[in-house]
Write a protein that holds these residues in place. Structure first.
Motif, mmCIF file in Angstrom:
data_model
loop_
_atom_site.group_PDB
_atom_site.id
_atom_site.type_symbol
_atom_site.label_atom_id
_atom_site.label_comp_id
_atom_site.label_asym_id
_atom_site.label_seq_id
_atom_site.Cartn_x
_atom_site.Cartn_y
_atom_site.Cartn_z
ATOM 1 N N LYS A 118 14.262 -53.554 1.048
ATOM 2 C CA LYS A 118 13.912 -52.731 0.506
ATOM 3 C C LYS A 118 13.038 -52.613 -0.065
ATOM 4 N N ARG A 119 12.715 -52.968 -1.390
ATOM 5 C CA ARG A 119 11.474 -53.503 -1.957
ATOM 6 C C ARG A 119 10.181 -53.452 -1.635
ATOM 7 N N PRO A 173 15.525 -49.743 -4.120
ATOM 8 C CA PRO A 173 16.550 -51.198 -3.979
ATOM 9 C C PRO A 173 17.642 -50.631 -4.838
ATOM 10 N N ILE A 174 18.516 -50.005 -5.146
ATOM 11 C CA ILE A 174 19.399 -49.708 -5.971
ATOM 12 C C ILE A 174 20.883 -50.077 -5.673
ATOM 13 N N SER A 175 21.894 -50.185 -6.157
ATOM 14 C CA SER A 175 23.323 -50.014 -5.628
ATOM 15 C C SER A 175 23.786 -48.955 -5.214
ATOM 16 N N ILE A 231 10.502 -40.661 -11.117
ATOM 17 C CA ILE A 231 11.899 -41.080 -10.309
ATOM 18 C C ILE A 231 11.516 -42.624 -10.187
ATOM 19 N N ILE A 289 18.174 -55.016 -0.161
ATOM 20 C CA ILE A 289 17.867 -54.853 -2.099
ATOM 21 C C ILE A 289 16.590 -55.560 -2.025
ATOM 22 N N GLN A 314 18.442 -50.397 -13.887
ATOM 23 C CA GLN A 314 16.673 -49.431 -13.744
ATOM 24 C C GLN A 314 17.578 -48.116 -12.864
ATOM 25 N N GLY A 315 18.263 -48.465 -11.951
ATOM 26 C CA GLY A 315 18.808 -47.407 -10.881
ATOM 27 C C GLY A 315 20.035 -46.891 -11.989
ATOM 28 N N ALA A 320 17.506 -44.096 -14.535
ATOM 29 C CA ALA A 320 16.985 -43.587 -13.249
ATOM 30 C C ALA A 320 17.070 -42.043 -12.386
ATOM 31 N N ILE A 321 18.614 -42.328 -11.927
ATOM 32 C CA ILE A 321 19.447 -41.138 -11.890
ATOM 33 C C ILE A 321 19.758 -40.717 -12.394
ATOM 34 N N LEU A 367 18.449 -39.711 -15.281
ATOM 35 C CA LEU A 367 17.568 -39.352 -16.143
ATOM 36 C C LEU A 367 16.555 -38.519 -15.101
ATOM 37 N N ARG A 417 10.677 -46.170 -11.628
ATOM 38 C CA ARG A 417 11.843 -46.026 -12.175
ATOM 39 C C ARG A 417 13.328 -47.051 -10.881
ATOM 40 N N LEU A 418 13.333 -46.065 -9.958
ATOM 41 C CA LEU A 418 13.853 -46.728 -9.182
ATOM 42 C C LEU A 418 13.735 -48.078 -8.411
#
Lengths: 245, 279
Positions: B73-74, A94-96, B97, B70, A3-4, A7-8, A10, B100-101
């Motif tokens: 952050k959620r 919440p992405i790595s 965006i 993570i 998902q991350g 998103a990045i 896109l 999506r993140l």
């Protein structure tokens, strides 16, 4: 994770779409000038491995454009980081770090492929067509992967837009001219050849040119590019995490 | 909902945060008040993953920000002090965006974008490029974007800085509304009236330390109920009184024409920290 990455990627593609005309013009101007200036200067008489200079130059320009377009994401990341502070939006999501790096690298590779298509079109307009087999595209992809990974790593490590210009002036521009783009390295002294074979662009130019000329692939070029790509990717991953103050 | 234990952050020899501990309950609107450089933004940056902590621990909605960033952050949405929107993308694209993140589905993203833009009264600007919006509109888009994934905690870092009085009050209304819907709000500000009007509890932060923490009413009560200001030999002097009669008697003894006023949060900050809030 995906998902991350999505998103990045896109986001970068939407920005590229919005700047498409400007970006396309930017990609095309320099190669056209090189084709006109060097093609005219060298004339039809000069032959390289039985090919005209323009036929020699075109694969070199493809390698160079792949490098500059993939590496160009460093500037986009810097603008997003230092001027628009968008990087904070990714850091607080919440992405790595790996998802961020991979999304940016994929966007760099996409930009590089777009650049290759433009160079091929310019070549066609100048009456120069080359062979573009699977080894050609593999070399292009590996070259783009190497420079996009380096771009992410450097964009995270530098602390200002000015530092970015220094890297461009002292690393990218010299490499563009010395990496087998405009002239064969065979005529250089042995020490210079050894030195220049330390550059990823040299291997990319030779791998792309070999397939463009219909010659069999030399594994060493692909192995070096793959190795540097892995190193660049690891650096990118580590540097994204270090970017927190 | 927010638990901070002995949080410290040093930049070289500068101690930006020096042992901050606090707890914010679910649904509470908590304000962090202090002058520039007090450590307000550093706290938010650490809690939201932008800055590494030097020592200490913190939990957001039960998730440890160091051990499970993570998950932490959620839980939260964040509105930074500066505008951090993509100027070359539209309002809706910025929201998309963000969704999506946070792993939201396409249908949820579309529905939530429409709902939130209506909420911040910017539905008609969904397709506008962010670069074409005014400062107040951009701030409202940032708030809408931060709420996109339905966070349990909303961090607002100086949300009204640089905005005119009318827009500021509009955003105050929005913040109150967000809290009333159950979101925990952690707000930093150096506007006294903002903290006094909005917050359930206020922490006075100075040089990386919490100097006082209570409800605005309790903090004010520590100083007195009534005050008047007069020009003394060393500059402006404020005298505080527990009741009105004592204050009026004191005024009567002074020859200058002085006005009695109620003690406010600025008086409390000044008295409890020995400093002015504004830089």
């Amino acid at each position: 994770m995906m998902q991350g990455v999505g998103a990045i990627y896109l986001r970068e593609m939407r920005l590229s779409k919005r700047r498409f005309k400007r970006a396309m013009a930017g990609m095309a101007v320099a190669p056209i000038l090189y084709m006109i200036a060097f093609g005219t200067a060298m004339g039809e008489g000069a032959r390289f491995d039985g090919h005209t200079y323009l036929e020699f130059l075109l694969p070199g320009l493809i390698a160079m454009t792949t490098m500059t377009q993939a590496y160009g994401i460093a500037i986009e990341i810097n603008i997003a980081r230092f001027y628009f502070h968008i990087f904070e939006e990714f850091q607080s999501a919440p992405i790595s770090g790996a998802a961020f790096a991979l999304g940016e690298i994929l966007s760099g590779i996409t930009r590089a492929l777009g650049g290759v298509v433009i160079i091929l079109a310019i070549g066609w307009a100048f009456g120069v067509t080359i062979h573009t087999g699977p080894w050609f595209w593999l070399a292009v992809l590996l070259n783009a992967f190497v420079f996009a990974s380096i771009a992410v790593a450097l964009a995270m490590l530098i602390s200002s837009h000015g530092d970015q210009s220094l890297v461009n002036a002292f690393v990218i521009t010299p490499m563009a001219f010395l990496g087998g783009t405009f002239f064969p390295l065979d005529g250089l002294p042995q020490w210079a050849q050894v030195l220049l074979h330390g550059l990823p662009l040299t291997h990319a130019a030779q791998a792309i040119r070999a397939d463009a000329f219909g010659q069999p692939p030399q594994w060493i070029h692909f192995a070096v590019l793959a190795g540097l790509g892995v190193v660049g990717f690891i650096l990118a991953l580590k540097s994204v995490d270090r970017a927190r103050d | 909902m927010i638990v901070i234990e002995d949080l410290r952050k040093a930049y070289g020899r500068t101690q930006a945060l020096d042992g901050v501990s606090l707890e914010v309950g679910a649904g509470e609107l908590f304000a962090y008040l202090g002058p520039n450089g007090a450590g307000k933004s550093t706290t938010i940056r650490i809690l939201t993953g932008l800055t590494r902590l030097s020592s200490g621990r913190a939990w957001l909605g039960g998730a440890d920000i160091s051990a499970d960033p993570i998950a932490a952050k959620r839980q939260c949405g964040v509105v930074m002090q500066h505008i951090n929107l993509d100027g070359d993308l539209s309002v809706a694209e910025n929201m998309d965006i963000h969704g999506r993140l946070f792993g939201m589905s396409a249908a949820d993203r579309a529905e939530r974008t429409a709902q939130l833009l209506d909420y911040v009264e910017l539905s008609d600007r969904a397709k506008s490029l962010v670069n074409t919006l005014s400062g107040g509109m951009k701030r409202r888009v940032m708030i809408a974007r931060a709420l996109m994934h339905r966070p349990r905690i909303l961090f607002l870092d100086e949300p009204t800085v640089g905005l005119d009085a009318e827009i500021r009050r509009r955003i105050w209304g929005l913040i109150k509304q967000i809290q009333s819907e159950g979101t925990t709000v952690f707000l930093t500000t150096h506007y006294i009236e903002e903290a006094e009007f909005l917050a359930d509890r206020v922490a006075f932060l100075d040089q990386g330390r919490i100097r006082a923490l209570d409800t605005p009413r309790a903090l004010i009560a520590q100083v007195g109920k009534w005050a008047f200001d007069r020009l003394g030999p060393g500059g402006m002097v404020t005298e505080y009184f527990a009741d009105r009669d004592a204050a009026q008697a004191a005024i009567a003894a002074v020859e200058d024409a002085l006005t009695l006023r109620r003690v406010n949060l600025e008086d409390a900050f000044l008295t409890l920290t020995g400093k002015a809030v504004r830089p």
